[in-house]
Design an enzyme around this catalytic site. Sequence first.
Site, short mmCIF file in Angstrom:
data_model
loop_
_atom_site.label_atom_id
_atom_site.label_comp_id
_atom_site.label_asym_id
_atom_site.label_seq_id
_atom_site.Cartn_x
_atom_site.Cartn_y
_atom_site.Cartn_z
N THR A 8 7.28 3.60 2.26
CA THR A 8 6.81 3.94 0.73
C THR A 8 6.21 5.41 0.97
O THR A 8 6.78 6.38 0.81
CB THR A 8 6.16 2.84 0.05
OG1 THR A 8 4.92 2.66 1.05
CG2 THR A 8 6.88 1.75 -0.01
N LYS B 21 5.03 -0.39 8.64
CA LYS B 21 5.01 0.67 7.62
C LYS B 21 3.48 0.51 6.89
O LYS B 21 2.86 -0.70 6.86
CB LYS B 21 5.83 0.51 6.54
CG LYS B 21 6.01 -0.78 5.64
CD LYS B 21 5.08 -0.71 4.59
CE LYS B 21 5.19 0.27 3.55
NZ LYS B 21 3.94 0.25 2.44
N THR C 98 -1.67 -3.21 2.53
CA THR C 98 -0.29 -2.79 2.40
C THR C 98 0.35 -2.67 3.71
O THR C 98 0.35 -1.32 4.07
CB THR C 98 -0.11 -1.63 1.53
OG1 THR C 98 -0.69 -1.75 0.42
CG2 THR C 98 1.24 -1.20 1.27
N GLU D 82 -3.49 7.73 4.11
CA GLU D 82 -3.24 8.69 2.69
C GLU D 82 -4.50 9.72 2.73
O GLU D 82 -5.63 9.38 2.81
CB GLU D 82 -3.08 7.83 1.64
CG GLU D 82 -1.83 7.10 1.45
CD GLU D 82 -1.91 6.06 0.10
OE1 GLU D 82 -0.89 5.82 -0.04
OE2 GLU D 82 -3.15 6.05 -0.50
N ASN E 219 -3.90 8.93 -4.94
CA ASN E 219 -4.33 7.61 -5.72
C ASN E 219 -4.60 7.81 -7.13
O ASN E 219 -4.24 6.75 -7.76
CB ASN E 219 -5.06 6.58 -4.83
CG ASN E 219 -4.75 6.21 -3.61
OD1 ASN E 219 -3.98 5.18 -3.69
ND2 ASN E 219 -5.04 6.71 -2.54
N THR F 275 -1.70 2.88 -10.87
CA THR F 275 -2.26 1.66 -10.24
C THR F 275 -2.90 0.87 -11.31
O THR F 275 -2.75 0.34 -11.96
CB THR F 275 -3.82 1.99 -9.43
OG1 THR F 275 -4.69 2.91 -10.29
CG2 THR F 275 -3.21 3.01 -8.23
#
Length: 473
Positions: free
Chosen positions: A201, A230, A241, A328, A468, A473
């Site tokens: 993703t 992932k 995640t 990230e 983010n 979100t």
Amino acid sequence: MRNPKSFCVVAGFVRLPKSSLGQARYYSIPNDVSIPASKRKFIPSSGTYPKGFLVAGAHAGVKESNTQFPDVALICSETPCSAAAVFTTNKFQAAPVQVSKQVLEKRQGTGIRGVVINSGCANAVTGKGGLEDAKMMSAKVDECNGTPSTGPQDTSTLVMSTGVIGQRLPIKKILDAIPTAHSNLASTHSTWLATARAICTTDTFPKLLSRTFTLPSSPNRQYCLAGMTKGAGMIHPNMATLLGILCTDVPISPSALKALLTHAVSRSFNAISIDGDTSTNDTIALLANGAAGGEAIITTSSPDYAAMQTILTSFAQSLAQLVVRDGEGATKFITVRVCNSPSHADAKVIASTIARSPLVKTALYGKDANWGRILCAIGYAQGIAEGTVVPERTSVSFRPVDGSAELKLLVNGEPEAVDEERAARILQDEDLEIVVDLGGGQKGEKGLGGEEGLYWFCDFSHEYVTINGDYRT
């Protein structure tokens, strides 16, 4: 996994002055050009893969914005497997998690033929309809394998999904893509790598590893272990995640396989943190088809089991570390090592507390040797035994990657005169190890133990907030 409404394709982030390694994030990885130069070293150019396993990816268009890139993946065994899995501890467990649990429980960890994964939609918080969608994915793979299930409760394929929370799958697109993927099943390195891409993703690179090994009972027989994973955000222990599929051609009983996976995950995928969030879908599955032959690992007391435990744990750690390296907005990969603890569990809790601390993470991003933040995190670690942390025995140091002497920050509860210039040089490197010695180096003293806990995490950068903040979100 992200929350409802829409999936925001993020491209072209402005580079921030202090972030040297973070990269813009895309929904999926379209081609080699999009992989950052700094991350290409983590992509294997070749591999040796376990016998009897075939993989493939196909384009379904789970997200309307994805018009060409694979987003459905299959990992299939030519023969039935033993299987085990570890799932998220989040209370809102996604439909694929529930269905995969049912498959394993119904079959008692045997007769599993593979895994089907989609990226782009988590199929989480989607009610009964979402459960039916996940079951249909499993049944469709069984049909393609030539072993159609007798009903929705009798499938033999595990299901995984990753993406936006709260949206239904475009199930017809996925069911149409599964036969396409199945017709392209292969065992080449390029196919394994393409399949690893299909589950991505916001990852900036596909995460794939393989290795060969032998076992004590068959020293001349080559076995293989392969894995893909992932994850780049919402990563924290007890599954976040994070999706992972590990395959081996060693013959292993379901009970031994479960024990092997539990041990390995507790020291790998449950020992990493990016942002401290635990999500809804996460699954690490281990499949063993026995295609390489040899003596089966039946019990946890055999020499083969002990050897396999070491091999699998080391392999899982390497795979999990790739997730942290793709955090990230991350610019650093940090190992925190807590040693001389009375128990492994307490050492791991302390290491986890340090890894989760936003103040520690931001200090490391700023290249600031602020050991007070590390000490603070040690001091507020929850759930550890009385007497585990004794200030007068606690030492903290930085261990450079070049093998030079540790930079001592705190020794037996007393601060050291820190060479700030050397500290700055150490913190310029991408990799860093923080060592916390709970015994002041006095291993074996009464009341102290020699147990150790490891954790891997990354820093917090400006780009993490940008990614983010722009990602629904």
